[in-house]
Design an enzyme around this catalytic site. Structure first.
Site, mmCIF file in Angstrom:
data_model
loop_
_atom_site.group_PDB
_atom_site.id
_atom_site.type_symbol
_atom_site.label_atom_id
_atom_site.label_comp_id
_atom_site.label_asym_id
_atom_site.label_seq_id
_atom_site.Cartn_x
_atom_site.Cartn_y
_atom_site.Cartn_z
ATOM 1 N N ALA A 69 -10.505 10.884 2.235
ATOM 2 C CA ALA A 69 -11.973 10.960 2.328
ATOM 3 C C ALA A 69 -12.430 12.388 2.029
ATOM 4 O O ALA A 69 -11.796 13.345 2.447
ATOM 5 C CB ALA A 69 -12.437 10.525 3.708
ATOM 6 N N TYR A 121 -6.827 6.993 -0.499
ATOM 7 C CA TYR A 121 -7.687 8.045 -1.051
ATOM 8 C C TYR A 121 -8.112 8.929 0.109
ATOM 9 O O TYR A 121 -8.537 8.411 1.146
ATOM 10 C CB TYR A 121 -8.887 7.344 -1.685
ATOM 11 N N GLU A 137 0.859 -1.186 0.000
ATOM 12 C CA GLU A 137 0.000 0.000 0.000
ATOM 13 C C GLU A 137 0.891 1.230 0.000
ATOM 14 O O GLU A 137 1.872 1.280 0.749
ATOM 15 C CB GLU A 137 -0.874 -0.011 1.253
#
Ligand code: FAD
Length: 309
Positions: free
Chosen positions: A53, A51, A16
């Site tokens: 929010a 991403y 990630e």
């Protein structure tokens, strides 16, 4: 093969990364010979990108994912949150991902950013986002969803949280990516409980490498209320930087030495944790690369993750 097919066939291994805020950070991650290029050398099955929010970093998130897609060395997976967004806005953004060849998403609710003044948006939970994405896009996306082995911090009970996870599966989700969890007894309990509840989705386990004291404490306690086992607490205590690890100007005489010994103990702890997870019958290990290479590469190699491919 998509990621959920890989997870069903064998243990997967992935990273990630997050979209850097600055151009310098973007160059370090996405430039030639940068962190992404280095991560590819370890042959991960996929690389996901977080991403913000509320859509705060959509541009940079897409830029990172487009590079991964164009390079063709790993499957790009975008994290995507629905909170604060309209159905039209969600549809448009998801279509943009598809137009760029990005057809894997981690469907999340998200948390409204601090200082947010807009509304909560049209969709309130990840269950609704999964349903909406399937309604609008059919099977075009492979959809991952979050699972919280200790229960989401706002859930009324672990049982309710598991019921909503089942609902995500019923609405069309393909696999689970787990929230950080160091409490292995709790993880085993949760894994048995979700299987008993009829959740058959593969489980891809999120691992945050333990490299920095302040980041570890922050990650555990700022949002998720993660339990820290005694062994991890001891590593923190033995290497405590006085007055505290968050102080920008610590008066501790051995800051560098303690940081180094914490990191060494943390890496060994992370590797042992991966061993334990793999022995539980999970389907994949998802390492938070933290936009760095050397330490995660060492963890991946010593934990034997490179041999999974
Ligand atoms: P949900 O599954 O919607 O759950 C939220 C809460 O509501 C839970 O307490 C649940 O029990 C309850 N609930 C769920 N469905 C219902 C329902 N239908 N009715 C009533 N209650 C319900 N955040 C970001 O902003 N960006 C990221 O990139 C990001 N990446 C993440 C990656 C992973 C692997 C994980 C685990 C989390 C990530 N997050 C990210 C954080 C995530 O957005 C937060 O944890 C958020 O608070 C919850 O998201 P969720 O998808 O788990 O929510």
């Amino acid at each position: 093969m998509n990621v959920s097919e890989i997870l069903e066939r064998r243990n997967a291994f992935s990273f990630e990364v997050f979209p850097p805020k600055t151009d310098v950070g973007m160059e370090k991650l996405c430039g030639e010979g940068g962190v992404l290029d280095q991560l590819y050398t370890l042959n991960p099955d996929y690389i996901s990108c977080t991403y913000g929010a509320g859509g705060t970093n959509v541009g940079k998130n897409l830029e990172v994912l487009k590079k991964i897609q164009n390079d063709g060395k790993a499957i790009p997976v975008t994290h995507f949150t629905c909170i604060g967004n309209t159905k039209e806005g969600i549809k448009e953004q998801l279509q943009t991902y598809l137009d760029n060849g990005i057809n894997h998403m981690l469907a999340l609710r998200g948390d409204l950013p601090f200082g947010w003044t807009g509304t909560g948006g049209d969709l309130h939970y990840a269950t609704e986002l999964v349903k909406f994405a399937r309604q609008e896009f059919g099977d075009k996306f492979t959809i991952a969803v979050a699972g919280s082995p200790e229960g989401h911090i706002a859930c009324r009970s672990l049982e309710a949280d598991i019921a909503f996870l089942k609902q995500k599966q019923d609405n069309g989700a393909d696999y689970i990516m787990t929230q950080l969890c160091w409490d292995m007894d709790q993880f085993r309990y949760w894994l048995d409980a979700i299987r008993a509840a009829g959740i058959w989705m593969p489980v891809d386990v999120g691992i945050m490498p333990i490299l920095d004291q302040a980041a570890t404490i922050n990650m555990a306690l700022s949002r998720n209320g993660c339990v820290m086992p005694r062994e991890l607490c001891e590593i923190i205590s033995k290497n405590w930087i006085f007055p505290n690890p968050f102080d920008k100007e610590p008066f501790d005489a051995d800051v560098a030495g303690k940081k180094a010994s914490f990191k060494e103990a943390g890496i060994e702890y992370t590797i042992r944790q991966i061993d334990e997870y793999r022995a539980c019958g999970i389907n994949g290990i998802h390492l938070y690369a933290l936009n760095k290479f050397d330490d995660v590469a060492r963890i991946a190699k010593e934990a034997g993750l490179l041999d999974l491919i």
